[in-house]
Design an enzyme around this catalytic site. Structure first.
Site, PDB file in Angstrom:
ATOM      1  N   MET A  31       0.881  -1.158  -0.259  1.00  0.00           N
ATOM      2  CA  MET A  31       0.168  -0.236  -0.200  1.00  0.00           C
ATOM      3  C   MET A  31       0.657   1.564  -0.275  1.00  0.00           C
ATOM      4  O   MET A  31       0.482   2.446   0.212  1.00  0.00           O
ATOM      5  CB  MET A  31      -0.622   0.113   1.337  1.00  0.00           C
ATOM      6  CG  MET A  31      -1.181  -1.446   0.897  1.00  0.00           C
ATOM      7  SD  MET A  31      -3.432  -0.698   2.148  1.00  0.00           S
ATOM      8  CE  MET A  31      -2.992  -0.636   4.050  1.00  0.00           C
ATOM      9  N   HIS A  35       8.690   1.065   3.470  1.00  0.00           N
ATOM     10  CA  HIS A  35       9.891   0.693   4.528  1.00  0.00           C
ATOM     11  C   HIS A  35      10.639   0.209   4.326  1.00  0.00           C
ATOM     12  O   HIS A  35      10.547  -1.227   3.106  1.00  0.00           O
ATOM     13  CB  HIS A  35       9.708   1.156   5.758  1.00  0.00           C
ATOM     14  CG  HIS A  35       8.241   0.063   5.726  1.00  0.00           C
ATOM     15  ND1 HIS A  35       8.729  -0.933   5.916  1.00  0.00           N
ATOM     16  CD2 HIS A  35       7.031   0.505   5.994  1.00  0.00           C
ATOM     17  CE1 HIS A  35       7.670  -1.529   6.421  1.00  0.00           C
ATOM     18  NE2 HIS A  35       6.234  -0.818   6.514  1.00  0.00           N
ATOM     19  N   HIS A  38       9.620  -3.657   3.181  1.00  0.00           N
ATOM     20  CA  HIS A  38       8.673  -4.137   1.991  1.00  0.00           C
ATOM     21  C   HIS A  38       9.922  -3.895   0.995  1.00  0.00           C
ATOM     22  O   HIS A  38       9.857  -4.607   0.139  1.00  0.00           O
ATOM     23  CB  HIS A  38       7.855  -2.476   1.571  1.00  0.00           C
ATOM     24  CG  HIS A  38       6.644  -2.077   2.220  1.00  0.00           C
ATOM     25  ND1 HIS A  38       6.810  -1.135   2.709  1.00  0.00           N
ATOM     26  CD2 HIS A  38       5.538  -2.269   1.857  1.00  0.00           C
ATOM     27  CE1 HIS A  38       5.757  -1.153   3.547  1.00  0.00           C
ATOM     28  NE2 HIS A  38       4.836  -1.659   2.974  1.00  0.00           N
ATOM     29  N   GLN A  62     -10.830  -2.248   2.817  1.00  0.00           N
ATOM     30  CA  GLN A  62     -10.144  -3.255   3.777  1.00  0.00           C
ATOM     31  C   GLN A  62      -9.526  -1.874   4.730  1.00  0.00           C
ATOM     32  O   GLN A  62      -9.625  -2.826   5.572  1.00  0.00           O
ATOM     33  CB  GLN A  62      -7.857  -4.106   3.696  1.00  0.00           C
ATOM     34  CG  GLN A  62      -6.631  -3.210   3.162  1.00  0.00           C
ATOM     35  CD  GLN A  62      -6.495  -3.690   2.625  1.00  0.00           C
ATOM     36  OE1 GLN A  62      -5.899  -3.888   1.972  1.00  0.00           O
ATOM     37  NE2 GLN A  62      -4.884  -3.601   4.002  1.00  0.00           N
ATOM     38  N   GLY A 148       5.058  -9.606   4.339  1.00  0.00           N
ATOM     39  CA  GLY A 148       5.595  -9.519   5.705  1.00  0.00           C
ATOM     40  C   GLY A 148       4.701 -10.504   6.163  1.00  0.00           C
ATOM     41  O   GLY A 148       3.573 -11.206   6.796  1.00  0.00           O
ATOM     42  N   ASP A 151       2.860  -8.737   9.690  1.00  0.00           N
ATOM     43  CA  ASP A 151       0.845  -9.171   9.458  1.00  0.00           C
ATOM     44  C   ASP A 151       0.666 -10.751   9.461  1.00  0.00           C
ATOM     45  O   ASP A 151       0.148 -11.505   8.504  1.00  0.00           O
ATOM     46  CB  ASP A 151       0.291  -8.833   8.482  1.00  0.00           C
ATOM     47  CG  ASP A 151       0.437  -7.220   8.117  1.00  0.00           C
ATOM     48  OD1 ASP A 151       0.248  -6.273   8.983  1.00  0.00           O
ATOM     49  OD2 ASP A 151       1.295  -6.274   6.661  1.00  0.00           O
ATOM     50  N   ARG A 188       2.774   3.207   9.572  1.00  0.00           N
ATOM     51  CA  ARG A 188       2.238   3.875  10.280  1.00  0.00           C
ATOM     52  C   ARG A 188       2.930   4.200  11.516  1.00  0.00           C
ATOM     53  O   ARG A 188       2.491   5.033  12.496  1.00  0.00           O
ATOM     54  CB  ARG A 188       0.801   2.819  11.376  1.00  0.00           C
ATOM     55  CG  ARG A 188      -0.373   2.079  10.261  1.00  0.00           C
ATOM     56  CD  ARG A 188      -1.672   0.554  11.234  1.00  0.00           C
ATOM     57  NE  ARG A 188      -1.742   0.687   9.731  1.00  0.00           N
ATOM     58  CZ  ARG A 188      -2.974   1.257  10.063  1.00  0.00           C
ATOM     59  NH1 ARG A 188      -3.882   1.921  10.732  1.00  0.00           N
ATOM     60  NH2 ARG A 188      -4.289   0.102   9.090  1.00  0.00           N
TER      61      ARG A 188
END
Ligand code: PAF
Length: 284
Positions: A31, A35, A38, A62, A148, A151, A188
């Site tokens: 999304m 960082h 990713h 989502q 990742g 999650d 976030r």
């Protein structure tokens, strides 16, 4: 690096890759607000595949909270520079209207996994994830896809969906990438207030202590949970949404002595920002 804003451009790009001899196309859905976490996925994809495609799409379906969607960090120019530097072959960068034309009504849902744990806290979240990942797989047509392990439940949902729907995609997980103080990297994190950012590593501290406790002597699920709650209480601003200790394979509930690998799933709020982290712990 080719930037594709439409589904047809993306399909043409991967068709050209295959016509040019690409054997294995790796895909990293994101999304944006990229960082090191990713970039670790991109590097893993590069090590497994001869072409790498990344998508950057903040998926509205989502998000159950419109203000969370609105505030989600976006910086396409910076993201493209980072992906170019990693040698990514193509990026899918679609607008919302391209992904969800008016009248869209089909959804994909792992009906058990999507409604428990984070799914119970964020109803509809995993349905949105499963639906968009299905669409992205259909557009990109990858051989392998990379997600990742931060999650953890999302990865379980995707593996289950791929298995249940016979999707011809090999799914890889990548270990959590952390800041030097232990905070799991997340898009976030930039939205944390400075005073909350200082307290946020309490999640990884709690997981480390729980892991050490499980490794030192026999322990029960309740003892582990109590120890984690005690550590989290060291952060005055932390509001604990969930301390879930589940079977690491099935995400089913556990009770009594820790007698098999378990995953500890934390969801902790700092102000408006929900942070998650996890660790698999094993009995002595
Ligand atoms: O993990 C994410 O960034 C998103 O949930 C994903 C997999 C890209 C789907 O929108």
């Amino acid at each position: 690096m080719e930037i594709c804003r439409s589904k047809s451009e993306m399909r043409r790009a991967t068709a050209t890759m295959r016509a040019g001899g690409a054997q294995r196309i790796g895909f990293v859905p994101t999304m944006g607000a990229l960082h090191e976490g990713h970039l670790g996925l991109v590097r893993l994809a590069r090590s497994q595949c001869d072409r790498v495609v990344v998508s950057v799409f903040v998926n509205p379906t989502q998000f159950e909270d419109p203000s969370d969607l609105e505030k989600y960090p976006r910086d396409d120019a910076r993201d493209m520079d980072l992906l170019r530097a990693e040698g990514v072959d193509a990026v899918l960068l679609p607008a919302v209207e391209e992904m969800y034309p008016p009248g869209a009504q089909t959804i994909v849902e792992t009906t058990g996994l999507s409604r428990v744990l984070i799914g119970a806290l964020r109803p509809g979240h995993f349905r949105g994830v499963a639906t968009v990942v299905t669409k992205l797989f259909n557009i990109v047509g990858p051989d392998a896809a990379f997600f990742g392990e931060k999650d953890y439940q999302q990865l379980a949902v995707i593996r289950t969906m791929v298995r249940d729907l016979d999707m011809p995609v090999e799914v890889f997980g990548h270990p959590i990438v952390r800041e030097p103080d232990g905070l799991a990297m997340s898009s976030r994190n930039v939205r944390l207030l400075p005073e909350h950012r200082v307290e946020a590593p309490v999640l990884s501290r709690a997981l480390e202590r729980a892991e050490a406790m499980a490794a030192a002597a026999p322990v029960t699920i309740d003892e582990l949970r109590a120890d984690i709650a005690l550590t989290l209480a060291e952060a005055p601003s932390a509001e604990v949404d969930a301390i879930d200790i589940q079977d690491a394979q099935t995400l089913g509930d556990l009770d009594g002595p820790l007698d098999r690998p378990a995953v500890i799933l934390l969801a902790v709020r700092f102000g408006a920002i929900l942070l998650i982290d996890n660790r698999v712990v094993s009995p002595v």
